[in-house]
Write an enzyme that holds these catalytic residues in place. Structure first.
Site, mmCIF file in Angstrom:
data_model
loop_
_atom_site.group_PDB
_atom_site.id
_atom_site.type_symbol
_atom_site.label_atom_id
_atom_site.label_comp_id
_atom_site.label_asym_id
_atom_site.label_seq_id
_atom_site.Cartn_x
_atom_site.Cartn_y
_atom_site.Cartn_z
ATOM 1 N N LYS A 11 0.725 -1.097 -0.012
ATOM 2 C CA LYS A 11 0.028 -0.015 -0.030
ATOM 3 C C LYS A 11 0.886 1.389 0.051
ATOM 4 C CE LYS A 11 -3.924 -2.047 2.268
ATOM 5 N NZ LYS A 11 -4.721 -2.202 3.296
ATOM 6 N N TYR A 51 -12.451 -2.822 -3.977
ATOM 7 C CA TYR A 51 -13.090 -2.837 -2.681
ATOM 8 C C TYR A 51 -14.591 -2.700 -2.501
ATOM 9 C CZ TYR A 51 -8.408 -2.186 -0.165
ATOM 10 O OH TYR A 51 -7.328 -2.235 0.274
ATOM 11 N N ASN A 114 -2.226 -0.340 6.691
ATOM 12 C CA ASN A 114 -1.740 -1.752 7.351
ATOM 13 C C ASN A 114 -0.772 -2.641 6.349
ATOM 14 O OD1 ASN A 114 -3.710 -2.175 5.471
ATOM 15 N ND2 ASN A 114 -5.063 -3.348 6.871
ATOM 16 N N HIS A 117 -2.072 -5.352 1.169
ATOM 17 C CA HIS A 117 -3.466 -6.172 0.763
ATOM 18 C C HIS A 117 -3.133 -7.499 0.413
ATOM 19 C CE1 HIS A 117 -7.295 -7.320 -1.077
ATOM 20 N NE2 HIS A 117 -6.562 -7.763 -1.888
ATOM 21 N N GLU A 128 -8.605 -10.983 -8.481
ATOM 22 C CA GLU A 128 -7.671 -9.854 -8.212
ATOM 23 C C GLU A 128 -6.427 -9.960 -8.949
ATOM 24 O OE1 GLU A 128 -7.118 -9.892 -3.892
ATOM 25 O OE2 GLU A 128 -9.115 -9.097 -3.734
HETATM 26 N N1 UDP Z 1 -10.388 -0.761 6.488
HETATM 27 C C1 UDP Z 1 -10.217 0.482 7.201
HETATM 28 N N2 UDP Z 1 -11.124 0.479 8.283
HETATM 29 C C2 UDP Z 1 -11.762 -0.595 8.848
HETATM 30 C C3 UDP Z 1 -11.504 -1.722 8.202
HETATM 31 C C4 UDP Z 1 -10.975 -1.940 7.014
HETATM 32 O O1 UDP Z 1 -9.664 1.351 6.625
HETATM 33 O O2 UDP Z 1 -12.454 -0.280 9.769
HETATM 34 C C5 UDP Z 1 -9.351 -0.852 5.288
HETATM 35 C C6 UDP Z 1 -7.970 -1.586 5.933
HETATM 36 O O3 UDP Z 1 -6.955 -0.878 4.841
HETATM 37 C C7 UDP Z 1 -8.222 -2.983 5.096
HETATM 38 C C8 UDP Z 1 -9.178 -2.635 3.905
HETATM 39 O O4 UDP Z 1 -9.987 -1.557 4.406
HETATM 40 O O5 UDP Z 1 -6.920 -3.548 4.849
HETATM 41 C C9 UDP Z 1 -9.954 -4.046 3.341
HETATM 42 O O6 UDP Z 1 -10.625 -4.454 4.634
HETATM 43 P P1 UDP Z 1 -10.750 -5.837 4.890
HETATM 44 O O7 UDP Z 1 -11.791 -6.368 5.658
HETATM 45 O O8 UDP Z 1 -11.019 -6.757 3.364
HETATM 46 O O9 UDP Z 1 -9.381 -6.207 5.397
HETATM 47 P P2 UDP Z 1 -8.133 -6.999 5.113
HETATM 48 O O10 UDP Z 1 -8.656 -8.164 4.098
HETATM 49 O O11 UDP Z 1 -7.273 -6.187 4.297
HETATM 50 O O12 UDP Z 1 -7.612 -7.531 6.232
HETATM 51 MG MG MG Z 2 -9.907 -8.015 2.489
#
Ligand code: UDP
Ligand code: MG
Length: 155
Positions: A11, A51, A114, A117, A128
């Site tokens: 990211k 997303y 974080n 991805h 993807e």
């Molecule tokens: N995210 C965020 N706030 C939240 C939850 C998720 O900004 O409360 C962002 C975060 O960067 C995350 C991305 O949305 O990596 C995608 O969310 P997902 O639930 O798919 O999590 P991941 O698969 O990345 O663990």
């Molecule tokens: Mg995810």
């Protein structure tokens, strides 16, 4: 042998913090094969698709913005059970909750910034990878060290 490919995005927070090499190195050291790698600037359209499961969430606009601050690095990684292996390496979404030893646990203090991805299953990985790579950008090179990574039956 369940050899899989999975998509990882480094990211913009990772690019800005100059952690590109360090994070790619962790995947390489684990034994995952880098099958594709490129830098790309994401836009509204690709992020709305990527997303799609989050478009109605209040954090979506901020998430989208955070993903366009700099280009990202897209990686196609391959290995036995690679999708789950990479998810385990990434750790849970929120860096503050992720255990030390995971990428998010070691490098992130945030639920949004974080670091990576990672695709979360076979269907999402296929979709993807196709979203971020053209077929000719994924390479099937072989490592002479493969026998040092797996047993003959892929164990
Ligand atoms: N995210 C965020 N706030 C939240 C939850 C998720 O900004 O409360 C962002 C975060 O960067 C995350 C991305 O949305 O990596 C995608 O969310 P997902 O639930 O798919 O999590 P991941 O698969 O990345 O663990
Ligand atoms: Mg995810």
């Amino acid at each position: 042998m369940n050899t899989q490919k999975t998509l990882v995005l480094l990211k913009p927070c990772t690019v800005q913090r100059a952690l590109i090499g360090e994070i790619i190195s962790r995947f390489e050291k684990k034994g995952l094969r880098v099958a594709g790698l490129k830098m790309m600037q994401l836009d509204d359209a690709i992020l709305a698709e990527h997303y799609a499961h989050l478009v109605d969430r209040p954090f979506f606009p901020g998430l989208k913005e955070s993903m366009m601050v700099t280009p990202v690095i897209a990686l196609a990684l391959e290995g036995v059970d690679a999708i789950e292996v990479v998810r385990q390496m990434a750790g849970p979404t929120n860096g503050r909750k992720a255990l030390p030893g995971t990428i998010r646990g070691d490098y992130s203090m945030s639920g949004q910034q974080n670091i990576v991805h990672a695709s979360d299953g076979p269907e999402t990985a296929a979709a993807e990878l196709a979203r971020f790579f053209r077929p000719e950008e994924i390479f099937e090179w072989k490592s002479p060290l493969e026998r040092s990574l797996y047993s003959d039956d892929g164990c």
